[in-house]
Design a protein around this motif. Structure first.
Motif, PDB file in Angstrom:
ATOM      1  N   ASN A 151      -3.028   0.679   6.144  1.00 38.29           N
ATOM      2  CA  ASN A 151      -2.267   1.922   6.252  1.00 38.29           C
ATOM      3  C   ASN A 151      -1.175   1.943   5.192  1.00 38.29           C
ATOM      4  O   ASN A 151      -0.753   0.895   4.694  1.00 38.29           O
ATOM      5  CB  ASN A 151      -1.641   2.061   7.638  1.00 38.29           C
ATOM      6  N   SER A 152      -0.718   3.114   4.864  1.00 39.77           N
ATOM      7  CA  SER A 152       0.385   3.242   3.906  1.00 39.77           C
ATOM      8  C   SER A 152       1.608   2.493   4.427  1.00 39.77           C
ATOM      9  O   SER A 152       1.967   2.605   5.595  1.00 39.77           O
ATOM     10  CB  SER A 152       0.728   4.713   3.703  1.00 39.77           C
ATOM     11  N   TYR A 192       0.839  -1.196   0.000  1.00 40.97           N
ATOM     12  CA  TYR A 192       0.000   0.000   0.000  1.00 40.97           C
ATOM     13  C   TYR A 192       0.875   1.247   0.000  1.00 40.97           C
ATOM     14  O   TYR A 192       1.766   1.405   0.832  1.00 40.97           O
ATOM     15  CB  TYR A 192      -0.915   0.004   1.212  1.00 40.97           C
ATOM     16  N   THR A 193       0.589   2.135  -0.956  1.00 45.29           N
ATOM     17  CA  THR A 193       1.293   3.418  -1.029  1.00 45.29           C
ATOM     18  C   THR A 193       0.497   4.525  -0.350  1.00 45.29           C
ATOM     19  O   THR A 193       0.998   5.624  -0.143  1.00 45.29           O
ATOM     20  CB  THR A 193       1.554   3.792  -2.493  1.00 45.29           C
ATOM     21  N   SER A 194      -0.761   4.214  -0.045  1.00 42.33           N
ATOM     22  CA  SER A 194      -1.620   5.105   0.741  1.00 42.33           C
ATOM     23  C   SER A 194      -2.696   4.224   1.345  1.00 42.33           C
ATOM     24  O   SER A 194      -2.665   2.999   1.202  1.00 42.33           O
ATOM     25  CB  SER A 194      -2.226   6.208  -0.133  1.00 42.33           C
ATOM     26  N   ALA A 195      -3.663   4.832   1.980  1.00 43.40           N
ATOM     27  CA  ALA A 195      -4.715   4.028   2.608  1.00 43.40           C
ATOM     28  C   ALA A 195      -5.619   3.345   1.583  1.00 43.40           C
ATOM     29  O   ALA A 195      -6.330   2.389   1.918  1.00 43.40           O
ATOM     30  CB  ALA A 195      -5.552   4.901   3.534  1.00 43.40           C
ATOM     31  N   ALA A 230      -4.519   3.190  -2.151  1.00 42.00           N
ATOM     32  CA  ALA A 230      -3.782   2.820  -3.365  1.00 42.00           C
ATOM     33  C   ALA A 230      -2.697   1.803  -3.032  1.00 42.00           C
ATOM     34  O   ALA A 230      -2.103   1.836  -1.954  1.00 42.00           O
ATOM     35  CB  ALA A 230      -3.152   4.060  -3.999  1.00 42.00           C
TER      36      ALA A 230
END
Length: 632
Positions: A404-405, A366-369, A371
């Protein structure tokens, strides 16, 4: 007089020590790790007299150990690399034995299953022919199950071997630490403890058979040994033990860790370099993982396409077909131990992109919550989603929870596929080999129109549709307004906007004005007598599924991939063994005992010893003569 006697005595002692050293060399000529020793003699400083300096004989300077540090290290390093390659090659041979060919192989079972549909196509109501299909399908499933069991057993045996190797490493590092202590204590006498140094070098050489090490002289007689570039196995007189543990993200895999009190550090096979442990870990994480994924992908692909096609047929009682094989349930992604969110990842097959399935595990990061990226672990490539279905290499990913990221998940879509495959029913009447759609040519047709191919795309089949030709290349439809173009050999879909629904018709021949063809659900009597879906199931043999290889050739492709890897690693093992043998020959050329050379030295020092004895005898005779003269 006393000077002559002293010279003779010194010479006698020196030559005796030289003979003893030569005898020790001869005795240890076949002792593994022994370094040839040489007695180094030095002249005793002469005494000045009016006529010059008078020699006072010989003394023993030291017992020299014939040893080349560079060659010793290179020999141990090359032995480590060779051990890794050989261990991996031996395991790959075991993997290759699982994927055997011939009539008892998995490929033959799949081929027999697909060919069995031909008898049903010839006699759709023959229960015996239908039973043969189910028997062949069950045999194919059993071969998948057996191969999966053998792969599991191979992994279990691999863990046992890793545990034995780790035990051997721990024993050797403890012994090296103990010899370090002895060398540290012996360092104060000013002479080289040759036998202890040989013992330590031999222990380090044995250790490198299991795990590649680098050594640093601590300057106090001890050496420090490091593994995986920076992890200390031996620090002076203390050793840090290794342990075997289960991978927290993949409970089918094993890790090797080094223990520092209450803390542990996992040793990556890429960092280990050489040694049997590195070879076995490389086999587990690369070769065995690929074997499991190749077999699992084959199971997933075959069950998916056969189930999909079987569902497009009708059974002997006119019911729509179900699954031929029990569907493969892919396990959810396993979250990394460092994840801070509560996210989950579900995976399934994208039916529209089965041919894109790749034999690999995947990592979702995960690069963000919301994406994430998907990385194919077999080649560390970031996968781009399909623009239509959004699948990744034919896999649909379903996020859940609140990630989470930075959270990461390991996906192993094919890990259980081959073990779980099985037929979904046992009654031959449930085999859906009839086509649910039928075509009826107009009774007043005057052209040469004929049906080249009629395929069901979904069940149930929509209500009947009549095509009426208004010219040689145009027709109208009873369900849609407008005029359409007819091209012989070009498929006519039921719904051009959704080609996966209804049916698909391909015709040949020339049409005349007024010719018609009606397409609709098959009636009960037609369903029992036709075998259109059996033909469609047989046609799947040529469907490209496995990296361009057809379903029928899928197992051959699997065998080829494993075989190529076996040949490559075997060649590497042969080369590394040759290098290791050459370096060991170079090392023994310096440190080894040459019996012919030692025999020549034995004669040389024997004569010197006898001459020294004669010198003492002459001194004694002169002394006796002198005493006799004085007595008169």
């Amino acid at each position: 007089m006393s000077n002559l006697l002293n010279v003779g005595t010194r010479a006698l002692v020196a030559n005796e020590v030289a003979l003893q050293t030569i005898g020790n060399n001869i005795a240890n000529a076949n002792t593994v790790g022994y370094s040839r020793q040489t007695t180094v003699l030095q002249t005793v400083e002469g005494q000045f007299s009016g006529g010059g300096y008078i020699g006072k004989g010989v003394d023993i300077a030291t017992i020299q150990r014939n040893h080349n540090e560079y060659l010793t290290r290179q020999a141990a390093l090359s032995k480590s690399v060779s051990a890794s390659d050989i261990a991996r090659a031996n395991k790959l041979l075991q993997l290759e034995d699982i994927f055997t060919g011939g009539k008892n192989g998995l490929g033959a079972a799949v081929t027999d299953m697909m060919n069995a549909f031909s008898d049903v196509a010839s006699a759709p109501t023959d229960l015996t022919a239908r039973t043969v299909v189910l028997t062949r399908a069950d045999e194919a499933a059993a071969r998948f199950n057996d191969a999966a069991t053998q792969l599991t057993n191979l992994q279990t045996g691999l863990r046992t071997e890793l545990e034995n190797s780790v035990d051997a490493v721990n024993t050797l590092t403890s012994s090296i630490a103990a010899v370090n202590l002895q060398l540290q204590q012996a360092r104060g006498n000013g002479q080289s403890p040759n036998d202890l140094l040989d013992k330590r070098d031999n222990l380090i050489s044995q250790l490198n058979q299991y795990i590649q090490t680098t050594s640093i002289d601590a300057g106090d007689g001890t050496v420090t040994l490091f593994a995986a570039s920076s992890q200390p196995l031996v620090l002076g007189v203390k050793s840090n033990p290794l342990s075997v543990q289960t991978d927290p993200q993949d409970n089918t895999k094993t890790q090797v860790a080094i223990n520092f009190g209450n803390q542990t550090a996992v040793l990556s096979e890429d960092m280990l370099g050489g040694g049997e442990i590195a070879g076995m870990l490389k086999f587990q994480n690369k070769d065995l993982a690929e074997g499991v994924n190749l077999l699992g992908r084959m199971a997933v692909s075959i069950t998916t396409v056969l189930n999909a096609q079987h569902q497009l047929g009708l059974d002997l009682d006119g019911n729509a077909g179900g699954n031929l094989f029990s569907p493969v349930n892919m396990p959810n992604g396993v979250g990394a131990t460092f994840n801070t969110g509560t996210g989950t990842i579900g995976i399934s097959v994208d039916p529209a992109n089965v041919a894109k399935l790749a034999a690999s595990d995947y990592t979702v990061t995960y690069t963000s919550a919301v994406a994430f990226t998907v990385t194919r672990n077999s080649d560390n490539t970031v996968v781009t989603p399909d623009p239509v279905t959004g699948s990744y290499d034919g896999l649909l990913i379903t996020p859940g929870g609140t990630p989470n990221s930075g959270d990461s998940f390991l996906l192993r879509p094919y890990s259980n596929a081959a073990a779980d495959i099985g037929i979904a029913f046992a009654s031959p009447r449930q085999l859906a080999v009839a086509s649910p759609v039928q075509a009826a040519m107009g009774t007043t047709n005057t052209g040469s129109l004929s049906v080249a191919n009629l395929t069901a795309k979904s069940v149930p089949i929509p209500a009947s549709v009549t095509l009426t030709f208004t010219g040689a290349n145009t027709y109208t439809r009873s369900d849609i307004a407008g005029t359409f173009t007819y091209n012989p050999g070009t498929a006519i879909p039921y719904d051009a906007a959704n080609t996966a629904s209804g049916w698909s018709l391909t015709m040949s021949g020339a049409a005349q004005i007024g010719d018609t063809i009606t397409l609709g659900p098959a009636n009960t009597s037609y369903a029992k007598l036709n075998a259109g879906n059996a033909d469609a199931l047989m046609d799947l043999r040529d469907l490209a599924l496995f990296d361009g290889a057809s379903l029928a050739d899928g197992y051959a492709s699997l065998m080829s991939q494993v075989g190529v890897r076996v040949q490559s690693v075997q060649y590497t093992a042969e080369v590394s063994k040759s290098i290791a043998d050459n370096l060991e020959t170079s090392r023994t050329g310096v440190s080894g005992v040459n019996l012919d050379e030692e025999a020549a030295k034995l004669l040389q020092y024997q004569q010197a010893y006898q001459a020294s004895s004669k010198m003492i005898q002459i001194a004694q005779t002169i002394f006796d003569s002198l005493m006799a003269s004085v007595g008169r």
